[in-house]
Design a protein around this motif. Structure first.
Motif, PDB file in Angstrom:
ATOM      1  N   GLU A 177     -29.441 -16.185  18.863  1.00 57.94           N
ATOM      2  CA  GLU A 177     -28.864 -17.120  19.820  1.00 57.94           C
ATOM      3  C   GLU A 177     -27.527 -17.669  19.311  1.00 57.94           C
ATOM      4  N   GLY A 178     -27.501 -18.000  18.028  1.00 57.37           N
ATOM      5  CA  GLY A 178     -26.266 -18.514  17.445  1.00 57.37           C
ATOM      6  C   GLY A 178     -25.155 -17.475  17.455  1.00 57.37           C
ATOM      7  N   ARG A 179     -25.507 -16.238  17.123  1.00 59.52           N
ATOM      8  CA  ARG A 179     -24.489 -15.178  17.124  1.00 59.52           C
ATOM      9  C   ARG A 179     -23.995 -14.896  18.541  1.00 59.52           C
ATOM     10  N   ALA A 180     -24.881 -14.997  19.522  1.00 57.29           N
ATOM     11  CA  ALA A 180     -24.471 -14.803  20.912  1.00 57.29           C
ATOM     12  C   ALA A 180     -23.475 -15.873  21.339  1.00 57.29           C
ATOM     13  N   ARG A 181     -23.682 -17.085  20.883  1.00 56.68           N
ATOM     14  CA  ARG A 181     -22.725 -18.151  21.188  1.00 56.68           C
ATOM     15  C   ARG A 181     -21.387 -17.879  20.516  1.00 56.68           C
ATOM     16  N   MET A 182     -21.423 -17.419  19.278  1.00 58.05           N
ATOM     17  CA  MET A 182     -20.187 -17.047  18.583  1.00 58.05           C
ATOM     18  C   MET A 182     -19.471 -15.923  19.324  1.00 58.05           C
ATOM     19  N   ALA A 183     -20.249 -14.972  19.817  1.00 54.49           N
ATOM     20  CA  ALA A 183     -19.679 -13.781  20.442  1.00 54.49           C
ATOM     21  C   ALA A 183     -18.950 -14.091  21.741  1.00 54.49           C
ATOM     22  N   LYS A 184     -19.203 -15.247  22.332  1.00 54.33           N
ATOM     23  CA  LYS A 184     -18.476 -15.619  23.542  1.00 54.33           C
ATOM     24  C   LYS A 184     -16.973 -15.646  23.288  1.00 54.33           C
ATOM     25  N   ALA A 185     -16.594 -15.920  22.056  1.00 54.97           N
ATOM     26  CA  ALA A 185     -15.171 -15.984  21.707  1.00 54.97           C
ATOM     27  C   ALA A 185     -14.547 -14.605  21.549  1.00 54.97           C
ATOM     28  N   THR A 186     -15.353 -13.540  21.647  1.00 52.26           N
ATOM     29  CA  THR A 186     -14.812 -12.183  21.532  1.00 52.26           C
ATOM     30  C   THR A 186     -14.744 -11.486  22.886  1.00 52.26           C
ATOM     31  N   ALA A 187     -14.989 -12.223  23.961  1.00 48.75           N
ATOM     32  CA  ALA A 187     -14.958 -11.617  25.294  1.00 48.75           C
ATOM     33  C   ALA A 187     -13.535 -11.193  25.647  1.00 48.75           C
ATOM     34  N   GLY A 188     -13.426 -10.199  26.505  1.00 50.43           N
ATOM     35  CA  GLY A 188     -12.120  -9.784  27.010  1.00 50.43           C
ATOM     36  C   GLY A 188     -11.273  -9.103  25.961  1.00 50.43           C
ATOM     37  N   THR A 189     -10.144  -9.708  25.642  1.00 54.01           N
ATOM     38  CA  THR A 189      -9.171  -9.120  24.722  1.00 54.01           C
ATOM     39  C   THR A 189      -9.779  -8.728  23.389  1.00 54.01           C
ATOM     40  N   TYR A 190     -10.736  -9.504  22.917  1.00 60.16           N
ATOM     41  CA  TYR A 190     -11.292  -9.292  21.582  1.00 60.16           C
ATOM     42  C   TYR A 190     -12.663  -8.622  21.613  1.00 60.16           C
ATOM     43  N   GLY A 191     -12.937  -7.901  22.685  1.00 62.53           N
ATOM     44  CA  GLY A 191     -14.242  -7.265  22.834  1.00 62.53           C
ATOM     45  C   GLY A 191     -14.587  -6.293  21.725  1.00 62.53           C
ATOM     46  N   PHE A 192     -13.573  -5.748  21.051  1.00 57.13           N
ATOM     47  CA  PHE A 192     -13.827  -4.817  19.957  1.00 57.13           C
ATOM     48  C   PHE A 192     -14.542  -5.474  18.789  1.00 57.13           C
ATOM     49  N   ASN A 193     -14.566  -6.792  18.739  1.00 55.03           N
ATOM     50  CA  ASN A 193     -15.245  -7.485  17.642  1.00 55.03           C
ATOM     51  C   ASN A 193     -16.639  -7.984  18.014  1.00 55.03           C
ATOM     52  N   GLU A 194     -17.037  -7.826  19.268  1.00 56.86           N
ATOM     53  CA  GLU A 194     -18.325  -8.378  19.700  1.00 56.86           C
ATOM     54  C   GLU A 194     -19.490  -7.834  18.881  1.00 56.86           C
ATOM     55  N   SER A 195     -19.534  -6.516  18.681  1.00 61.96           N
ATOM     56  CA  SER A 195     -20.659  -5.931  17.952  1.00 61.96           C
ATOM     57  C   SER A 195     -20.703  -6.399  16.506  1.00 61.96           C
TER      58      SER A 195
END
Length: 217
Positions: A55-73
C-alpha cells in the motif's frame, strides 16, 4: 565485502523481483545509515518517508504516473522505497531541537560550549539565508550527502538499490502532506532484490579513466 569491492560491483537496479522483502535487520541498517549520515554543521535538514508495504509503495508510485511511468515498476516491485526530503527552511524550532539533542547526547562540556555550537550553526545558516541566498540549494546538498551514504552502505550490505529523480515531487508532496509539514521531496531510492530480467546486472561498469578524473599536485 569491503567498501571498494562493493563500489566497484554495485549498479543501479533496473528491475526488482516482486514479492521479496528485505529482512528487518537490513532495513534497520539502511535507516541507521540515514539517521547518522553527515550534514553541514550537523544541521540535519531532512526527513525520510519509508514505504515498506504494498500500500505504501502504491502511494509512492502515484508520483511516477505519466511522464515518469518508466520508474513505476522500480517502486511497486521493490521491497522498500525511501523518499528523501528536505526542509523548506531551517527555522528556530529545528535549530533548537538539534541543539537540545546534542546536549542530551553529551556533546557539550559546558554551557559555553553549547552556546558556541549554536552560534556557529546559526552563523552558517544566516550566511546561506542572507549573504549567499541559497538556503534551498544548501539543504538539498545535505540530502544528497545522505543519499550517497545510503547507496554506499547498501552496496556494502549487498542490498540492490535504485536512486530516482524521475518522479513528480509535487504529486509526492501532496500524497504525503509534506509541504504542510515544511518539507519537500528531493529524491527517491528503492531497495530489494534484483530480478533475473534486470538487464543492467549483466553490463560492465563504465567510468572515465583515473587520469581524467583526478589531478595530483
Amino acid at each position: 565485502m569491503n567498501v571498494i569491492d562493493a563500489i566497484q560491483t554495485r549498479y543501479t537496479t533496473k528491475a526488482f523481483e516482486p514479492g521479496r522483502s528485505l529482512p528487518q535487520a537490513s532495513v534497520d541498517a539502511l535507516l541507521a545509515l540515514l539517521q547518522y549520515c553527515p550534514s553541514s554543521v550537523n544541521s540535519q535538514p531532512w526527513h525520510f518517508v519509508v514505504a515498506s508495504t504494498a500500500e505504501g509503495r502504491a502511494r509512492m508510485a502515484k508520483a511516477t504516473a505519466g511522464t515518469y511511468g518508466f520508474n513505476e515498476s522500480k517502486v511497486v516491485n521493490a521491497s522498500h522505497v525511501i523518499a528523501l526530503c528536505m526542509r523548506t527552511d531551517l527555522d528556530a524550532a529545528h535549530l533548537n531541537a538539534v541543539l537540545e539533542q546534542e546536549a542530551r547526547d553529551g556533546r557539550f562540556q559546558s554551557d559555553a560550549a553549547k552556546a558556541g555550537q549554536d552560534t556557529v550553526r546559526r552563523t552558517f545558516v544566516d550566511i546561506h539565508r542572507y549573504e549567499q541566498r541559497d538556503m534551498a540549494q544548501w539543504m538539498e546538498k545535505q540530502v544528497y550527502l545522505a543519499l550517497g551514504s545510503l547507496l554506499t552502505g547498501a552496496a556494502v550490505l549487498g542490498i540492490d538499490a535504485t536512486p530516482m529523480e524521475g518522479f513528480d515531487s509535487r504529486a509526492l508532496d501532496t500524497e504525503f502532506g509534506l509541504r504542510e509539514r515544511g518539507l519537500t521531496s528531493v529524491v527517491m531510492a528503492s531497495f530489494g532484490y534484483r530480478s533475473e530480467e534486470d538487464f543492467n546486472a549483466k553490463l560492465p561498469k563504465s567510468r572515465l579513466p583515473r587520469e581524467e578524473v583526478f589531478t595530483f599536485i
